[in-house]
Design a protein around this motif. Structure first.
Motif, PDB file in Angstrom:
ATOM      1  N   LEU A 187       0.832  -1.094  -0.142  1.00  0.00           N
ATOM      2  CA  LEU A 187       0.000   0.168   0.104  1.00  0.00           C
ATOM      3  C   LEU A 187       0.861   1.225  -0.009  1.00  0.00           C
ATOM      4  O   LEU A 187       2.047   1.254   0.611  1.00  0.00           O
ATOM      5  N   THR A 188       0.516   2.217  -0.743  1.00  0.00           N
ATOM      6  CA  THR A 188       1.265   3.689  -0.751  1.00  0.00           C
ATOM      7  C   THR A 188       0.386   4.493  -0.368  1.00  0.00           C
ATOM      8  O   THR A 188      -0.754   4.747  -0.776  1.00  0.00           O
ATOM      9  N   LEU A 189       0.645   5.499   0.609  1.00  0.00           N
ATOM     10  CA  LEU A 189      -0.180   6.502   0.951  1.00  0.00           C
ATOM     11  C   LEU A 189       0.587   7.648   0.845  1.00  0.00           C
ATOM     12  O   LEU A 189       1.826   7.811   1.272  1.00  0.00           O
ATOM     13  N   LEU A 190      -0.073   8.996   0.683  1.00  0.00           N
ATOM     14  CA  LEU A 190       0.209  10.173   0.731  1.00  0.00           C
ATOM     15  C   LEU A 190      -0.315  10.749   2.047  1.00  0.00           C
ATOM     16  O   LEU A 190      -1.456  10.998   2.338  1.00  0.00           O
ATOM     17  N   LEU A 242       1.042  -0.231   6.543  1.00  0.00           N
ATOM     18  CA  LEU A 242       1.858   0.157   5.204  1.00  0.00           C
ATOM     19  C   LEU A 242       3.053  -0.089   4.838  1.00  0.00           C
ATOM     20  O   LEU A 242       3.781  -0.630   5.777  1.00  0.00           O
ATOM     21  N   LEU A 243       3.567   0.244   3.723  1.00  0.00           N
ATOM     22  CA  LEU A 243       4.916   0.204   3.258  1.00  0.00           C
ATOM     23  C   LEU A 243       5.492   1.161   2.763  1.00  0.00           C
ATOM     24  O   LEU A 243       6.696   1.657   2.956  1.00  0.00           O
ATOM     25  N   TYR A 244       4.910   2.023   1.779  1.00  0.00           N
ATOM     26  CA  TYR A 244       5.372   3.059   1.264  1.00  0.00           C
ATOM     27  C   TYR A 244       4.753   4.448   1.698  1.00  0.00           C
ATOM     28  O   TYR A 244       3.641   4.513   1.778  1.00  0.00           O
ATOM     29  N   LEU A 245       5.573   5.314   2.246  1.00  0.00           N
ATOM     30  CA  LEU A 245       4.998   6.653   2.544  1.00  0.00           C
ATOM     31  C   LEU A 245       5.722   7.986   1.892  1.00  0.00           C
ATOM     32  O   LEU A 245       6.724   8.139   1.694  1.00  0.00           O
ATOM     33  N   ILE A 289      14.514  -3.939  -6.326  1.00  0.00           N
ATOM     34  CA  ILE A 289      14.783  -2.637  -6.101  1.00  0.00           C
ATOM     35  C   ILE A 289      13.393  -2.304  -5.574  1.00  0.00           C
ATOM     36  O   ILE A 289      12.444  -2.082  -6.188  1.00  0.00           O
ATOM     37  N   LEU A 290      13.460  -1.543  -4.227  1.00  0.00           N
ATOM     38  CA  LEU A 290      12.160  -0.927  -3.909  1.00  0.00           C
ATOM     39  C   LEU A 290      12.457   0.479  -3.894  1.00  0.00           C
ATOM     40  O   LEU A 290      13.567   1.088  -3.339  1.00  0.00           O
ATOM     41  N   LEU A 322       8.267   0.469  -7.993  1.00  0.00           N
ATOM     42  CA  LEU A 322       8.422   1.696  -8.034  1.00  0.00           C
ATOM     43  C   LEU A 322       6.896   2.385  -7.581  1.00  0.00           C
ATOM     44  O   LEU A 322       6.056   2.277  -8.245  1.00  0.00           O
ATOM     45  N   GLY A 323       7.211   2.983  -6.311  1.00  0.00           N
ATOM     46  CA  GLY A 323       5.927   3.793  -5.982  1.00  0.00           C
ATOM     47  C   GLY A 323       6.023   5.096  -5.612  1.00  0.00           C
ATOM     48  O   GLY A 323       7.202   5.822  -5.540  1.00  0.00           O
ATOM     49  N   GLY A 324       5.050   5.786  -5.355  1.00  0.00           N
ATOM     50  CA  GLY A 324       5.162   7.225  -4.885  1.00  0.00           C
ATOM     51  C   GLY A 324       3.987   8.126  -5.541  1.00  0.00           C
ATOM     52  O   GLY A 324       3.403   7.832  -6.262  1.00  0.00           O
ATOM     53  N   ASP A 325       4.485   9.440  -5.574  1.00  0.00           N
ATOM     54  CA  ASP A 325       3.852  10.392  -6.021  1.00  0.00           C
ATOM     55  C   ASP A 325       4.912  11.134  -7.182  1.00  0.00           C
ATOM     56  O   ASP A 325       5.587  11.966  -6.779  1.00  0.00           O
TER      57      ASP A 325
END
Length: 165
Positions: free
Chosen positions: A5-8, A25-28, A97-98, A129-132
């Motif tokens: 899960l990725t969250l802003l 979660l995992l990505y912030l 690669i995270l 690859l995650g994020g904003d």
């Protein structure tokens, strides 16, 4: 089965909000934590934490890996401007690669060139690859307007990279 899960989050300085977020979660992105405040994440998280460091209460990207996930870390790259964190390692004998990105909210193709060039061993690892990205990848899907505007240069850089791999 694994889930991600990725969250802003727009800041994690309030304890109640931080506790709610850290429950799953995992990505912030946009953690808004100063370098000295990242210890707050460790208080309630049992597992691995990787974060970009920035001097002010702005920006920030973090990757949190649950203690039950057998991820073995081999290398990390943290952007000094708080825009991304990259963690290289393996999970179930698969090289990964995270990468978590909080890109500038203006058309900054230099940022994407620098970030993408920093990714290690892309030919031997799977990339998550995650994020904003703060850019438009598909004008029809990503914009509510019917105006046909040209894609920003940052979008073209990112699209070119993704098509290559």
């Amino acid at each position: 089965m694994a889930a991600m899960l990725t969250l802003l989050v727009k800041g994690l300085n309030r304890p109640v909000k931080r506790n709610k977020v850290l429950s799953h979660l995992l990505y912030l992105q946009e953690t808004h934590l100063k370098h000295t405040d990242h210890a707050r994440l460790r208080r309630n998280w049992v597992g691995q934490i990787f974060h970009s460091k920035f001097n002010g209460k702005a920006r920030g990207a973090a990757i949190l890996i649950n203690k039950n996930t057998p991820f073995i870390v081999s290398h990390t790259i943290a952007d000094p401007n708080g825009r991304y964190i990259v963690v290289t390692g393996s999970l179930f004998n698969t090289s990964l690669i995270l990468a978590n990105v909080y890109a500038p909210n203006w058309n900054d193709s230099t940022f994407f060139n620098d970030f993408l060039n920093s990714l290690p061993q892309i030919n031997t690892h799977q990339l998550i690859l995650g994020g904003d990205m703060n850019t438009v990848m598909d004008p029809v899907l990503d914009r509510s307007s019917d105006k046909r505007l040209p894609l920003p240069k940052s979008s073209l850089v990112l699209q070119s990279y993704l098509q290559t791999y």
